[in-house]
Design an enzyme around this catalytic site. Structure first.
Site, PDB file in Angstrom:
ATOM      1  N   ARG A  60      58.191   1.429  38.030  1.00  0.00           N
ATOM      2  CA  ARG A  60      58.890   0.938  36.850  1.00  0.00           C
ATOM      3  C   ARG A  60      60.071   0.078  37.301  1.00  0.00           C
ATOM      4  O   ARG A  60      60.570   0.214  38.416  1.00  0.00           O
ATOM      5  CB  ARG A  60      59.409   2.097  36.003  1.00  0.00           C
ATOM      6  CG  ARG A  60      58.332   3.021  35.459  1.00  0.00           C
ATOM      7  CD  ARG A  60      58.966   4.183  34.699  1.00  0.00           C
ATOM      8  NE  ARG A  60      57.974   5.052  34.080  1.00  0.00           N
ATOM      9  CZ  ARG A  60      57.513   6.182  34.640  1.00  0.00           C
ATOM     10  NH1 ARG A  60      57.971   6.558  35.835  1.00  0.00           N
ATOM     11  NH2 ARG A  60      56.616   6.917  34.017  1.00  0.00           N
ATOM     12  N   LYS A 119      61.032   9.055  35.289  1.00  0.00           N
ATOM     13  CA  LYS A 119      61.542   9.621  34.039  1.00  0.00           C
ATOM     14  C   LYS A 119      61.749  11.122  34.180  1.00  0.00           C
ATOM     15  O   LYS A 119      61.025  11.800  34.908  1.00  0.00           O
ATOM     16  CB  LYS A 119      60.565   9.330  32.901  1.00  0.00           C
ATOM     17  CG  LYS A 119      60.534   7.856  32.498  1.00  0.00           C
ATOM     18  CD  LYS A 119      59.611   7.636  31.316  1.00  0.00           C
ATOM     19  CE  LYS A 119      59.645   6.187  30.849  1.00  0.00           C
ATOM     20  NZ  LYS A 119      58.763   5.947  29.705  1.00  0.00           N
ATOM     21  N   HIS A 167      56.837  -4.880  33.412  1.00  0.00           N
ATOM     22  CA  HIS A 167      55.891  -3.901  32.870  1.00  0.00           C
ATOM     23  C   HIS A 167      54.457  -4.422  32.920  1.00  0.00           C
ATOM     24  O   HIS A 167      53.518  -3.651  33.141  1.00  0.00           O
ATOM     25  CB  HIS A 167      56.256  -3.527  31.435  1.00  0.00           C
ATOM     26  CG  HIS A 167      55.368  -2.443  30.882  1.00  0.00           C
ATOM     27  ND1 HIS A 167      55.462  -1.132  31.308  1.00  0.00           N
ATOM     28  CD2 HIS A 167      54.349  -2.483  29.987  1.00  0.00           C
ATOM     29  CE1 HIS A 167      54.537  -0.413  30.683  1.00  0.00           C
ATOM     30  NE2 HIS A 167      53.856  -1.205  29.887  1.00  0.00           N
ATOM     31  N   ARG A 204      53.197  -3.750  36.303  1.00  0.00           N
ATOM     32  CA  ARG A 204      52.824  -2.323  36.415  1.00  0.00           C
ATOM     33  C   ARG A 204      51.463  -2.111  35.761  1.00  0.00           C
ATOM     34  O   ARG A 204      50.606  -1.396  36.279  1.00  0.00           O
ATOM     35  CB  ARG A 204      53.913  -1.482  35.735  1.00  0.00           C
ATOM     36  CG  ARG A 204      53.650   0.029  35.672  1.00  0.00           C
ATOM     37  CD  ARG A 204      54.927   0.697  35.184  1.00  0.00           C
ATOM     38  NE  ARG A 204      54.708   2.015  34.600  1.00  0.00           N
ATOM     39  CZ  ARG A 204      54.688   3.146  35.294  1.00  0.00           C
ATOM     40  NH1 ARG A 204      54.818   3.117  36.609  1.00  0.00           N
ATOM     41  NH2 ARG A 204      54.518   4.312  34.694  1.00  0.00           N
ATOM     42  N   HIS A 231      52.896   9.363  35.273  1.00  0.00           N
ATOM     43  CA  HIS A 231      52.733   9.763  33.880  1.00  0.00           C
ATOM     44  C   HIS A 231      52.644  11.280  33.757  1.00  0.00           C
ATOM     45  O   HIS A 231      52.093  11.949  34.630  1.00  0.00           O
ATOM     46  CB  HIS A 231      51.444   9.154  33.310  1.00  0.00           C
ATOM     47  CG  HIS A 231      51.570   7.703  32.970  1.00  0.00           C
ATOM     48  ND1 HIS A 231      50.493   6.858  32.838  1.00  0.00           N
ATOM     49  CD2 HIS A 231      52.670   6.922  32.734  1.00  0.00           C
ATOM     50  CE1 HIS A 231      50.907   5.641  32.545  1.00  0.00           C
ATOM     51  NE2 HIS A 231      52.223   5.661  32.462  1.00  0.00           N
ATOM     52  N   TYR A 234      45.684   1.925  29.866  1.00  0.00           N
ATOM     53  CA  TYR A 234      45.388   0.892  30.854  1.00  0.00           C
ATOM     54  C   TYR A 234      43.887   0.692  31.072  1.00  0.00           C
ATOM     55  O   TYR A 234      43.483  -0.145  31.868  1.00  0.00           O
ATOM     56  CB  TYR A 234      46.027   1.246  32.200  1.00  0.00           C
ATOM     57  CG  TYR A 234      47.535   1.305  32.157  1.00  0.00           C
ATOM     58  CD1 TYR A 234      48.290   0.146  32.109  1.00  0.00           C
ATOM     59  CD2 TYR A 234      48.204   2.522  32.147  1.00  0.00           C
ATOM     60  CE1 TYR A 234      49.680   0.190  32.063  1.00  0.00           C
ATOM     61  CE2 TYR A 234      49.594   2.582  32.101  1.00  0.00           C
ATOM     62  CZ  TYR A 234      50.320   1.407  32.062  1.00  0.00           C
ATOM     63  OH  TYR A 234      51.685   1.462  31.999  1.00  0.00           O
TER      64      TYR A 234
END
Length: 297
Positions: free
Chosen positions: A147, A171, A241, A244, A267, A276
């Protein structure tokens, strides 16, 4: 310290949110607070009920704000009330039963392998530190799927050239280890030999620096990706992004399984990774149409 200030510090220090995100959340809450004051003569966010929030939502929609933008503002409120619950300042969130507004799914179009090849092999990067850094940033996005905020906050100590890995902080402060391919390891060595020659290094802990020796910022990284890909691509969105997204799509197109891609992207669930797969499905369709006997009759 008031709750808004405490909330922003919580997002930054405990949740590891970028300054951009923290500022956006704070602005949303101030905007809502202003609405409460003007419409309900109410300033305390702690004493809000869902009826007030619903009135605000209606006013936003009537004012032409898109559903996705409204949902983002409500996400700021949700995070704030979750913080108040955590700190035991309220007993229940006024948004407990709220359902997000429906939004059309936007198709994120990845770059093609040909576009990446043109950027990394055909474009002329500036000589010296900045050109070496810029190319390495693009290649790291493409080969690791990091990210933007993870790349900006990459630390020197977390670049391990002995094991060819990077440690990034994602995250919810979740760390993950990412492999780096030999060509990237070689680029890193060249970059470090240039980095050490900078006249002044203020943010020495950070791996990527601007020419003046300070760490990167969000807008710089976005502009960098947009600038270089504008030379080879006519796609509307040219952002970190999308790179990514391209990383994940190209892995899936070339046979990687969904679980492996999920781990590399950091994730929490497969549902996030499945967005994706649409591009890899188009690739599979081509293979299917070429290979299936029924398509040859």
């Amino acid at each position: 310290m008031n709750n808004l200030k405490a909330f922003e510090e919580y997002l930054q220090l405990e949740k590891n949110y970028s300054q951009h995100t923290v500022t956006a959340y704070g602005n949303d809450l101030l905007f809502f607070q202003e609405f409460l004051k003007n419409n309900f003569d109410q300033e305390l966010l702690e004493d809000v009920n869902y009826s007030m929030i619903r009135t605000w939502i209606v006013s936003l929609v009537d004012g032409g704000i898109s559903n996705s933008s409204v949902n983002r503002k409500i996400a700021s409120l949700k995070a704030f009330y979750k913080f108040l619950l955590k700190t035991k300042q309220i007993e229940s969130s006024p948004l407990l039963k709220h359902k997000s507004l429906k939004t059309p799914k936007k198709l994120q179009i990845p770059f093609s392998e040909n576009e990446l090849d043109k950027v990394l092999n055909d474009l002329k990067f500036p000589d010296g530190f900045e050109g070496i850094r810029d190319k390495l940033i693009i290649d790291l996005f493409y080969t690791t799927g990091v990210r933007r905020t993870e790349l900006i906050h990459l630390r020197m100590q977390n670049v391990d050239l002995q094991n060819d890995t990077l440690k990034v902080l994602g995250k919810r402060n979740k760390e993950r280890i990412l492999p780096i391919v030999p060509v990237i390891a070689n680029q890193i060595k060249v970059y470090l030999s240039e980095r050490v020659q900078l006249e002044s290094i203020k943010d020495s802990d950070y791996f990527f620096l601007l020419l003046k020796g300070v760490k990167l910022n969000d807008s710089f990284v976005y502009r960098l990706i947009n600038y270089y890909f504008s030379n080879v691509s006519e796609k509307v969105k040219k952002s970190p992004h999308i790179l990514r997204h391209t990383f994940a799509t190209h892995l899936l197109n070339n046979g990687a399984d969904l679980n492996s891609v999920k781990e590399l992207l950091g994730h929490a669930s497969l549902a996030s990774t499945q967005v994706y797969t649409h591009s890899s499905l188009s690739e599979l369709k081509k293979i299917y149409e070429h290979a299936h006997p029924r398509n040859k009759k």
